[in-house]
Design a protein around this motif. Structure first.
Motif, PDB file in Angstrom:
ATOM      1  N   GLY A 531       0.828  -1.195   0.000  1.00  0.00           N
ATOM      2  CA  GLY A 531       0.000   0.000   0.000  1.00  0.00           C
ATOM      3  C   GLY A 531       0.862   1.244   0.000  1.00  0.00           C
ATOM      4  N   HIS A 532       0.196   2.369  -0.025  1.00  0.00           N
ATOM      5  CA  HIS A 532       0.883   3.653  -0.016  1.00  0.00           C
ATOM      6  C   HIS A 532       0.305   4.479   1.120  1.00  0.00           C
ATOM      7  CE1 HIS A 532       2.202   2.393  -4.001  1.00  0.00           C
ATOM      8  NE2 HIS A 532       0.931   2.169  -4.283  1.00  0.00           N
ATOM      9  N   LEU A 533       1.158   5.001   1.973  1.00  0.00           N
ATOM     10  CA  LEU A 533       0.712   5.761   3.129  1.00  0.00           C
ATOM     11  C   LEU A 533       0.928   7.248   2.874  1.00  0.00           C
ATOM     12  CD1 LEU A 533       1.958   3.542   6.064  1.00  0.00           C
ATOM     13  CD2 LEU A 533      -0.174   3.445   4.795  1.00  0.00           C
ATOM     14  N   VAL A 534      -0.134   8.004   3.117  1.00  0.00           N
ATOM     15  CA  VAL A 534      -0.123   9.439   2.846  1.00  0.00           C
ATOM     16  C   VAL A 534      -0.193  10.196   4.166  1.00  0.00           C
ATOM     17  CG1 VAL A 534      -1.286  11.339   1.657  1.00  0.00           C
ATOM     18  CG2 VAL A 534      -1.320   9.027   0.676  1.00  0.00           C
ATOM     19  N   THR A 535       0.664  11.189   4.306  1.00  0.00           N
ATOM     20  CA  THR A 535       0.618  12.072   5.470  1.00  0.00           C
ATOM     21  C   THR A 535      -0.044  13.371   5.044  1.00  0.00           C
ATOM     22  OG1 THR A 535       2.709  11.132   6.247  1.00  0.00           O
ATOM     23  CG2 THR A 535       1.980  13.169   7.290  1.00  0.00           C
ATOM     24  N   PRO A 536      -1.336  13.574   5.338  1.00  0.00           N
ATOM     25  CA  PRO A 536      -2.034  14.777   4.873  1.00  0.00           C
ATOM     26  C   PRO A 536      -1.371  16.070   5.322  1.00  0.00           C
ATOM     27  CG  PRO A 536      -3.609  13.158   5.673  1.00  0.00           C
ATOM     28  CD  PRO A 536      -2.242  12.656   6.056  1.00  0.00           C
ATOM     29  N   ALA A 537      -0.669  16.037   6.468  1.00  0.00           N
ATOM     30  CA  ALA A 537      -0.091  17.267   7.011  1.00  0.00           C
ATOM     31  C   ALA A 537       1.019  17.837   6.151  1.00  0.00           C
ATOM     32  CB  ALA A 537       0.425  17.019   8.429  1.00  0.00           C
ATOM     33  N   ASP A 538       1.685  16.997   5.350  1.00  0.00           N
ATOM     34  CA  ASP A 538       2.723  17.539   4.476  1.00  0.00           C
ATOM     35  C   ASP A 538       2.648  16.978   3.060  1.00  0.00           C
ATOM     36  OD1 ASP A 538       3.674  14.986   4.739  1.00  0.00           O
ATOM     37  OD2 ASP A 538       5.643  15.539   5.523  1.00  0.00           O
ATOM     38  N   GLY A 539       1.611  16.161   2.781  1.00  0.00           N
ATOM     39  CA  GLY A 539       1.411  15.660   1.438  1.00  0.00           C
ATOM     40  C   GLY A 539       2.346  14.549   1.020  1.00  0.00           C
ATOM     41  N   ARG A 540       3.153  14.056   1.938  1.00  0.00           N
ATOM     42  CA  ARG A 540       4.105  13.006   1.589  1.00  0.00           C
ATOM     43  C   ARG A 540       3.373  11.685   1.345  1.00  0.00           C
ATOM     44  NH1 ARG A 540       9.671  12.043   2.746  1.00  0.00           N
ATOM     45  NH2 ARG A 540       9.746  14.064   3.794  1.00  0.00           N
ATOM     46  N   THR A 541       3.726  11.000   0.262  1.00  0.00           N
ATOM     47  CA  THR A 541       3.201   9.676  -0.046  1.00  0.00           C
ATOM     48  C   THR A 541       4.371   8.724  -0.244  1.00  0.00           C
ATOM     49  OG1 THR A 541       1.247  10.589  -1.137  1.00  0.00           O
ATOM     50  CG2 THR A 541       1.804   8.301  -1.617  1.00  0.00           C
ATOM     51  N   GLU A 542       4.362   7.627   0.493  1.00  0.00           N
ATOM     52  CA  GLU A 542       5.443   6.655   0.390  1.00  0.00           C
ATOM     53  C   GLU A 542       4.877   5.252   0.399  1.00  0.00           C
ATOM     54  OE1 GLU A 542       9.320   8.119   2.447  1.00  0.00           O
ATOM     55  OE2 GLU A 542       7.662   8.622   3.766  1.00  0.00           O
ATOM     56  N   SER A 543       5.581   4.369  -0.262  1.00  0.00           N
ATOM     57  CA  SER A 543       5.107   2.992  -0.386  1.00  0.00           C
ATOM     58  C   SER A 543       5.595   2.138   0.778  1.00  0.00           C
ATOM     59  CB  SER A 543       5.599   2.381  -1.702  1.00  0.00           C
ATOM     60  OG  SER A 543       5.123   3.119  -2.797  1.00  0.00           O
ATOM     61  N   MET A 544       4.741   1.212   1.177  1.00  0.00           N
ATOM     62  CA  MET A 544       5.113   0.239   2.187  1.00  0.00           C
ATOM     63  C   MET A 544       5.315  -1.096   1.478  1.00  0.00           C
ATOM     64  SD  MET A 544       3.453  -0.415   5.919  1.00  0.00           S
ATOM     65  CE  MET A 544       1.819  -0.847   5.365  1.00  0.00           C
ATOM     66  N   ILE A 545       6.478  -1.683   1.646  1.00  0.00           N
ATOM     67  CA  ILE A 545       6.857  -2.879   0.902  1.00  0.00           C
ATOM     68  C   ILE A 545       7.120  -4.027   1.868  1.00  0.00           C
ATOM     69  CG2 ILE A 545       8.464  -3.838  -0.782  1.00  0.00           C
ATOM     70  CD1 ILE A 545       9.133  -0.910  -1.529  1.00  0.00           C
ATOM     71  N   VAL A 546       6.481  -5.151   1.609  1.00  0.00           N
ATOM     72  CA  VAL A 546       6.661  -6.336   2.439  1.00  0.00           C
ATOM     73  C   VAL A 546       7.640  -7.276   1.744  1.00  0.00           C
ATOM     74  CG1 VAL A 546       5.515  -8.288   3.553  1.00  0.00           C
ATOM     75  CG2 VAL A 546       4.312  -6.109   3.311  1.00  0.00           C
ATOM     76  N   TYR A 547       8.510  -7.876   2.542  1.00  0.00           N
ATOM     77  CA  TYR A 547       9.510  -8.801   2.021  1.00  0.00           C
ATOM     78  C   TYR A 547       9.195 -10.222   2.475  1.00  0.00           C
ATOM     79  CZ  TYR A 547      12.011  -4.616   0.805  1.00  0.00           C
ATOM     80  OH  TYR A 547      12.342  -3.408   0.261  1.00  0.00           O
ATOM     81  N   PRO A 548       9.634 -11.214   1.712  1.00  0.00           N
ATOM     82  CA  PRO A 548       9.348 -12.603   2.076  1.00  0.00           C
ATOM     83  C   PRO A 548       9.905 -12.962   3.449  1.00  0.00           C
ATOM     84  CG  PRO A 548      10.160 -12.465  -0.170  1.00  0.00           C
ATOM     85  CD  PRO A 548      10.355 -11.105   0.439  1.00  0.00           C
TER      86      PRO A 548
END
Length: 679
Positions: A531-548
């Motif tokens: 998924g992608h997590l968004v911080t509304p307070a500064d508009g930052r969007t970053e991906s969350m990556i799961v590993y095996p």
């Protein structure tokens, strides 16, 4: 642990409430931190008397936990102190282990804990006894065994152990340690009650430690205008791990701020070191609510007009400072109109112990309300009946009225109304008029002043594991709590040898995302976007990556059962597994659509705001599920009440049929090939 934690929380809240509201202060934000500050005793240090055995895998449970890959047996003795032997049932078969400390272990109720990790087979229960040198008394904690193999780790405040026999604690009428008493433990004993001679009781950890609970400073851009400084310190990207140096997920920088242990509770308190002018509590409320309203990310999803909300709030702010009650009532109504279950002004009225749920479960089919299940052996003949009225009020009218007390979309409020419409207090009774399958009309009175006789095993319990026909595994997860990970791994061999998995997430409203990540990691063989997590307070969007996962891997196809009460972390699991091409979802509805992070902000006077403005999650595809939910891959239409039959419902039948016929066709895999793809 729980009692001492509750006590400290009360002390903090009282201190905040009594704090002068006109103190010369700015503000700072704190959050809870729980850490082991000092290990007073560890059985693993007894190298002369125990030998660790390899081949075990005590899984991660707590956020900063690590895997333990060895364990040790302690038992073989039946020589017990007289006091403990007198505490045992006559004729009971037991095995025991006792250790005397060369130097007494000094501990207190509010800080010291007993920590255990165990592996058991063929054991019914066990008890831990500690001996106090100060009052020469033995104190005990007993544990039942809910399932075989690895157990949920135990953390208990030393003060919760109860004295056995003899006199009460010195200078106290209580049977437990006094809260502020420094005690000295000079002996510890474990007594195990096996079910058979071939039992296993393996210790992964046995510790007495000091557990530090504190409030630590928290920095996040949501609070920057309140504390009047810009967030600068950030956590490392890898914050979840299965064991040391083995990351499972790369998370956004703002998922946690300055400390890994930051939770979902935040406290705004005066900062007497800041050289800012004082603000009243009322002005603080205005500032934090204004901040949340300006950043709220779901106006469109919940069909709320942002400009109208801000205009209403501007009018509310004009209320004189002395009209606090009118101000708070107006704010509560404003927030309520959002119909967002993750945005609320929290009120915690004492729930009456007299309120009881109904022994009937209702279900709507084609606008008619049916009795789908009965949790009382005396009313089983009502299953399948259509409800005409409740206390002479037509059923549709009664539902409409009941919906008014709930939040959410119209569909969500109606569904909640079906769950609460028959709640009553113990002294009450309700009369329902029903139409039987033979179209006979009859009145039935339900009394709430007697104990409901629920048939054993009536509904699948949380963590229930079964092997169905064609060697298909069924696993029920009612909530995403850390024990899910342990329960799942306890059946790893059966899962590995199965033909497929039915994971039942119906009515699972969410929980700990770490558990979701760990479970997902066992089904993938290369990194995947969660998924992608968004911080509304500064508009930052970053991906969350799961590993095996570095140890466990399952290739079995999975069918996920869901309904309109499947939400939050469950939606994250469904979305990630589908995106990775590892699962399909079956349902007769979409999921609830509430996959966003929820936090609680407590102000100095105890006023509490629940909000999802802190961080929101987008699906791996970049879309939001808020208020829209996830549509199933297999729509299963519920035609009649028989389709809801206990342990033989239509969704389960379809899932097992698909898996049994090998007709499961996974999505085209859309996985991340390397970390660099999302850095």
């Amino acid at each position: 642990m729980n009692s001492s934690q509750t006590y400290l929380n009360k002390i903090v809240l009282i201190a905040l409430i009594l704090m002068p509201q006109t103190a010369s202060a700015g503000w700072r934000v704190l959050t809870d931190s729980f850490k082991t500050s000092e290990v007073l005793f560890s059985a693993r240090d007894l190298k002369d008397s125990i030998v660790p055995e390899s081949g075990y895998y005590f899984p991660v449970y707590f956020p900063d936990d690590s895997v333990v890959t060895s364990g040790f047996h302690l038992f073989g003795s039946t020589n017990l102190p007289v006091e403990i032997r007198a505490d045992l049932s006559p004729g009971a078969t037991f095995y025991a282990w006792t250790h005397s400390f060369e130097s007494p272990v000094k501990c207190t109720m509010q800080e010291s804990i007993l920590f255990q990790r165990m592996y058991v087979e063929q054991v019914t229960r066990y008890s831990v006894y500690i001996h106090s040198k100060i009052d020469n008394g033995w104190y005990k904690k007993s544990y039942s065994i809910p399932f075989e193999r690895y157990q949920i780790p135990k953390i208990d405040a030393i003060g919760t152990l109860t004295r056995i026999g003899g006199e009460r604690t010195r200078n106290s009428s209580s049977s437990v340690f006094e809260y502020n008493q420094v005690n000295e433990i000079d002996e510890i004993t474990i007594v195990v009650f096996p079910r058979s001679e071939k039992f296993e009781f393996v210790v992964g950890d046995l510790k007495i430690a000091n557990w530090k609970q504190s409030k630590i400073e928290y920095n996040h851009p949501l609070f920057d205008p309140i504390v009047k400084k810009k967030t600068s310190r950030l956590v490392p990207r890898d914050i979840f791990s299965i064991s040391d140096n083995l990351p499972v997920v790369t998370a956004p920088l703002y998922m946690r701020s300055t400390d890994k242990s930051a939770g979902s509770n935040f406290y705004i308190v005066p900062d007497y070191d800041q050289k800012t002018e004082p603000k009243s509590i009322r002005m603080l409320k205005e500032d934090i609510i204004s901040r949340i309203l300006s950043l709220y990310p779901f106006y469109d999803s919940h069909n709320v007009d942002k400009s109208q909300v801000l205009d209403r709030f501007a009018e509310i702010r004009k209320l004189p400072l002395g009209q606090n009650e009118a101000f708070e009532d107006s704010i509560r109504q404003l927030v309520s109109d959002f119909n967002d279950v993750h945005f609320d002004i929290v009120t915690r009225p004492m729930s009456s112990p007299r309120v009881k749920v109904s022994p009937l479960a209702l279900y709507e089919i084609e606008n008619d309300i049916y009795i789908a299940a009965v949790f009382d052996t005396l009313l089983t003949d009502l299953v399948g009946n259509r409800i005409v009225s409740i206390d002479n009020v037509p059923i549709q009218e009664a539902i409409l009225k009941e919906s008014g007390i709930h939040k959410g979309s119209g569909t969500v409020r109606r569904r909640k109304a079906l769950n609460t419409i028959l709640k009553r207090e113990k002294h009450e009774r309700v009369t329902i008029r029903v139409q039987t399958e033979s179209e006979t009309i009859k009145n039935v009175t339900i009394r709430y002043d007697r104990k409901i006789l629920i048939p054993p095993g009536f509904v699948p319990a949380h963590g229930e594991f079964r092997i169905l026909e064609n060697n298909i595994v069924y696993f029920r997860v009612a909530r995403w709590t850390p024990d899910v990970w342990i329960r799942f791994l306890n059946h790893s061999e059966q899962i590995q040898n199965s033909k497929g998995i039915v994971l039942d997430l119906r009515s699972n409203g969410g929980g700990d995302v770490r558990v979701v990540i760990r479970l997902v990691s066992t089904f993938i063989d290369q990194p995947v976007v969660s998924g992608h997590l968004v911080t509304p307070a500064d508009g930052r969007t970053e991906s969350m990556i799961v590993y095996p996962h570095p140890v466990f891997h399952f290739n079995q196809p999975m069918m996920i059962l869901a309904n309109n009460r499947t939400a939050c972390a469950s939606e994250e699991f469904i979305d990630t597994m589908r995106y990775a091409g590892k699962a399909h979802m079956l349902s007769n509805t979409k999921t609830q659509g509430t996959d966003s992070a929820l936090i609680y902000i407590t102000l100095p006077d105890g006023y509490q705001i629940a909000t999802n403005t802190w961080m929101i999650r987008l699906k791996a595809s970049g879309e939001s599920v808020e208020a829209s939910g996830i549509a199933p891959d297999y729509w299963v239409h519920i035609d009649n009440v028989d389709d809801l039959a206990h342990r033989d419902d239509k969704l389960l039948k379809v899932a097992t049929t698909v898996l049994g016929k090998n007709s499961f066709s996974p999505y085209q895999e859309r996985q991340v090939k390397s970390r660099q793809d999302h850095q």
